[in-house]
Design a protein around this motif. Structure first.
Motif, PDB file in Angstrom:
ATOM      1  N   ALA A 288      47.254  27.401  29.139  1.00  0.00           N
ATOM      2  CA  ALA A 288      47.924  27.753  27.853  1.00  0.00           C
ATOM      3  C   ALA A 288      46.191  27.606  26.486  1.00  0.00           C
ATOM      4  N   GLY A 289      45.407  27.066  27.588  1.00  0.00           N
ATOM      5  CA  GLY A 289      44.603  26.960  26.647  1.00  0.00           C
ATOM      6  C   GLY A 289      44.390  25.696  25.336  1.00  0.00           C
ATOM      7  N   GLU A 290      45.398  24.944  25.079  1.00  0.00           N
ATOM      8  CA  GLU A 290      45.407  23.885  24.067  1.00  0.00           C
ATOM      9  C   GLU A 290      45.173  22.094  24.196  1.00  0.00           C
ATOM     10  N   THR A 291      45.261  21.911  25.634  1.00  0.00           N
ATOM     11  CA  THR A 291      45.408  20.664  25.429  1.00  0.00           C
ATOM     12  C   THR A 291      43.902  20.494  25.795  1.00  0.00           C
ATOM     13  N   TYR A 292      43.551  20.714  27.138  1.00  0.00           N
ATOM     14  CA  TYR A 292      42.855  20.743  28.061  1.00  0.00           C
ATOM     15  C   TYR A 292      41.176  21.397  28.627  1.00  0.00           C
TER      16      TYR A 292
END
Length: 162
Positions: free
Chosen positions: A24-28
């Motif tokens: 998703a590329g939003e948190t890690y």
């Protein structure tokens, strides 16, 4: 819900949501396109790893890994990483895992807990950690390349356990 130590036999249940969250590329900041074997090696890296399972069905709803933030002379400060199955969000899984991590670090004698990279646009996580007593001690501007927001800051967050 109950927390138990994770084993590598739990990986097939963790991998689908681990991959979904990272991709998703939003948190890690893990590399996109990782294989299951690569990801398993990063998650089961010698840290203390736990899973939170549902009481009714025994399904793994989330996982956390924790241990020293740095080796040697920095090992008195801990760190942790958390992943919650997106289908289990809003059920207190992250809060339960977070509270467990704080208690585990206290029991292990850590002086504090430092999160090195909390994405500033991950407002649910920032709010959760602040609710558990963490403070933002600094923000590295533009250090995370969010899939939907572009370059955003990474908070360094700290909880004093002394």
């Amino acid at each position: 819900m109950r927390i138990r130590p994770a084993t590598e036999a739990d990986w097939p249940a963790i991998w689908p949501f681990w991959r979904e969250i990272v991709e998703a590329g939003e948190t890690y900041a893990y590399p996109l396109g990782a294989t299951s074997e690569q990801a398993r090696g990063w998650w089961f890296d010698g840290s203390h790893v736990v899973v939170l399972v549902g009481d009714k069905d025994g399904r793994i709803l989330g996982t956390a890994k924790m241990g020293p933030n740095r080796p040697g002379r920095g090992s008195h400060v801990g760190t942790a990483s958390f992943m919650v199955d997106p289908s289990a969000r809003g059920r207190g899984v992250g809060r339960t895992l977070g509270a467990h991590a704080v208690e585990w670090h206290r029991e292990q004698g850590f002086a504090g807990i430092q999160f090195n990279a909390v994405v500033e646009t991950n407002t649910a996580a920032v709010r959760l950690w602040q609710d558990l007593g963490f403070v933002v001690v600094g923000t590295v501007p533009g250090a995370f390349d969010s899939a939907s927001h572009g370059r955003v800051g990474l908070h360094v967050m700290y909880l004093d356990l002394s």
